[in-house]
Design an enzyme around this catalytic site. Sequence first.
Site, PDB file in Angstrom:
ATOM      1  N   LYS A   1       0.848  -1.201   0.000  1.00 52.66           N
ATOM      2  CA  LYS A   1       0.000   0.000   0.000  1.00 52.66           C
ATOM      3  C   LYS A   1       0.881   1.247   0.000  1.00 52.66           C
ATOM      4  O   LYS A   1       2.087   1.163   0.240  1.00 52.66           O
ATOM      5  CB  LYS A   1      -0.915  -0.022   1.222  1.00 52.66           C
ATOM      6  CG  LYS A   1      -0.176   0.049   2.544  1.00 52.66           C
ATOM      7  CD  LYS A   1      -1.125  -0.178   3.717  1.00 52.66           C
ATOM      8  CE  LYS A   1      -0.362  -0.211   5.018  1.00 52.66           C
ATOM      9  NZ  LYS A   1      -1.199  -0.655   6.138  1.00 52.66           N
TER      10      LYS A   1
ATOM     11  N   TYR B   1      17.251  29.230  10.057  1.00 58.27           N
ATOM     12  CA  TYR B   1      16.057  29.953  10.512  1.00 58.27           C
ATOM     13  C   TYR B   1      15.899  29.832  12.021  1.00 58.27           C
ATOM     14  O   TYR B   1      16.109  28.747  12.586  1.00 58.27           O
ATOM     15  CB  TYR B   1      14.803  29.387   9.846  1.00 58.27           C
ATOM     16  CG  TYR B   1      14.663  29.740   8.394  1.00 58.27           C
ATOM     17  CD1 TYR B   1      14.539  31.078   7.989  1.00 58.27           C
ATOM     18  CD2 TYR B   1      14.646  28.753   7.426  1.00 58.27           C
ATOM     19  CE1 TYR B   1      14.401  31.398   6.656  1.00 58.27           C
ATOM     20  CE2 TYR B   1      14.505  29.065   6.083  1.00 58.27           C
ATOM     21  CZ  TYR B   1      14.392  30.390   5.705  1.00 58.27           C
ATOM     22  OH  TYR B   1      14.251  30.702   4.379  1.00 58.27           O
TER      23      TYR B   1
HETATM   24  C1  LIG Z   1      -0.433  -1.748   6.665  1.00 61.24           C
HETATM   25  C2  LIG Z   1      -1.043  -2.981   7.195  1.00 61.24           C
HETATM   26  C3  LIG Z   1      -0.235  -4.078   7.514  1.00 61.24           C
HETATM   27  C4  LIG Z   1       1.261  -4.040   7.454  1.00 61.24           C
HETATM   28  O1  LIG Z   1       1.771  -3.571   8.675  1.00 61.24           O
HETATM   29  P1  LIG Z   1       3.338  -3.472   8.951  1.00 61.24           P
HETATM   30  O2  LIG Z   1       3.426  -2.971  10.328  1.00 61.24           O
HETATM   31  O3  LIG Z   1       3.872  -2.487   7.957  1.00 61.24           O
HETATM   32  O4  LIG Z   1       3.880  -4.824   8.745  1.00 61.24           O
HETATM   33  C5  LIG Z   1      -0.861  -5.245   7.946  1.00 61.24           C
HETATM   34  N1  LIG Z   1      -2.208  -5.326   8.044  1.00 61.24           N
HETATM   35  C6  LIG Z   1      -3.002  -4.275   7.752  1.00 61.24           C
HETATM   36  C7  LIG Z   1      -4.468  -4.420   7.887  1.00 61.24           C
HETATM   37  C8  LIG Z   1      -2.457  -3.068   7.334  1.00 61.24           C
HETATM   38  O5  LIG Z   1      -3.244  -2.041   7.037  1.00 61.24           O
END
Ligand SMILES: *Cc1c(COP(=O)(O)O)cnc(C)c1O
Length: 370
Positions: free
Chosen positions: A35, A260
């Site tokens: 994702k 800054y």
């Molecule tokens: C993003 C996600 C994961 C992956 O989690 P990580 O901590 O990056 O391994 C697993 N399950 C769901 C439902 C997620 O949304």
Amino acid sequence: MPRPIQALIHGRALTANLARVRAHAEDARVWAVVKANAYGHGLERVYEALRSADGFACLDLAEAQRLRELGWRGPILLLEGCFEPRDLEFCSRLNLWHVVHCAEQIDWLARHKAHLPQRVFLKLNSGMNRLGFAPTALRSAWARLNALPQVDEVSLMTHFADADGPAGIGAQRAAFDAVTAGLPGERSLANSAAVLRHMAQGAPGGGLVSDWVRAGIMVYGSAPDFPEHDSRHWWLAPAMTLRSRLIAVQSLSAGDTVGYGSSYTATAAQRIGIVACGYADGYPRHAGSGTPVLVNGLRCSTVGRVSMDMLAVDLRPVPGAGPGSEVTLWGCGPGASVLSIDEVARAAGTVGYELMCALAARVPVALADD
Ligand SMILES: *Cc1c(COP(=O)(O)O)cnc(C)c1O
């Protein structure tokens, strides 16, 4: 000459990290979670290196479509399922598995004119209170899904809130086991933290069974439970390097300030380097003075506030550095030097996940040839 900043994606590291998932979850099948454009690495850039996964998990239909266009014929899971009824058409057309976390999604399925029955993952809210059916509603949701001609196999899943920390997964796991006892179907419970900390037989709180694991952050080489454990502890290698160069050097006297807000004041004569990297590249503005950074592969620290296009580094550990010297903001530096993204994230009060995902579009990205 283009601005010297660049991100590198390390295919070898991705493949090796995926092998670490398998080492920890021996009997499980593995979804590589891609994702958010593969956690900022670029879906197309990680695809070849992650093809040994059993499936890919993503959020957007567009990402699922890109995976099919890349030639992936295996399982794809939509982690939040459908957002509206017509998404089911895409699921049919692209042969996607999808999460069902609420009653509306079952209503949509019941009205869907299916070509072929679809595989779904019924999600239990076991205590995270984000998505999923309440324990009291799960069994009736299961029965409803199981009776639909639109539905093929019903699998079960949940997501842990504290797999990375001391609270652990005990209560959520017990809730899941109690509600799903006796229901047929595969289970998917583990994210990266659960894979690393809770799947090993014999480990305290270990022995978690998850037929399918959902491995995200560990595939990209960041430790989900940093700073308790770092990526080296888990044998994970950085999949992303952000690097740039010094474009100027300043010699400060005691009392001179940097950047800054003049938030850093030199207490003695000191050389600082100006790096072509700022918050508009995705480097965290909240990383204050003292954030680690490598110059010519040697550990240094930032001084002053990060600006949009530049940041400053204390060059005292590298007297030989000058304009053109290589700077590693995170990832792999020259020689065998490594700076974990987790350390930079911590200095900015965030997590490696956020930094990877925030890599800015203006940063050119290349595949590393290692
Ligand atoms: C993003 C996600 C994961 C992956 O989690 P990580 O901590 O990056 O391994 C697993 N399950 C769901 C439902 C997620 O949304």
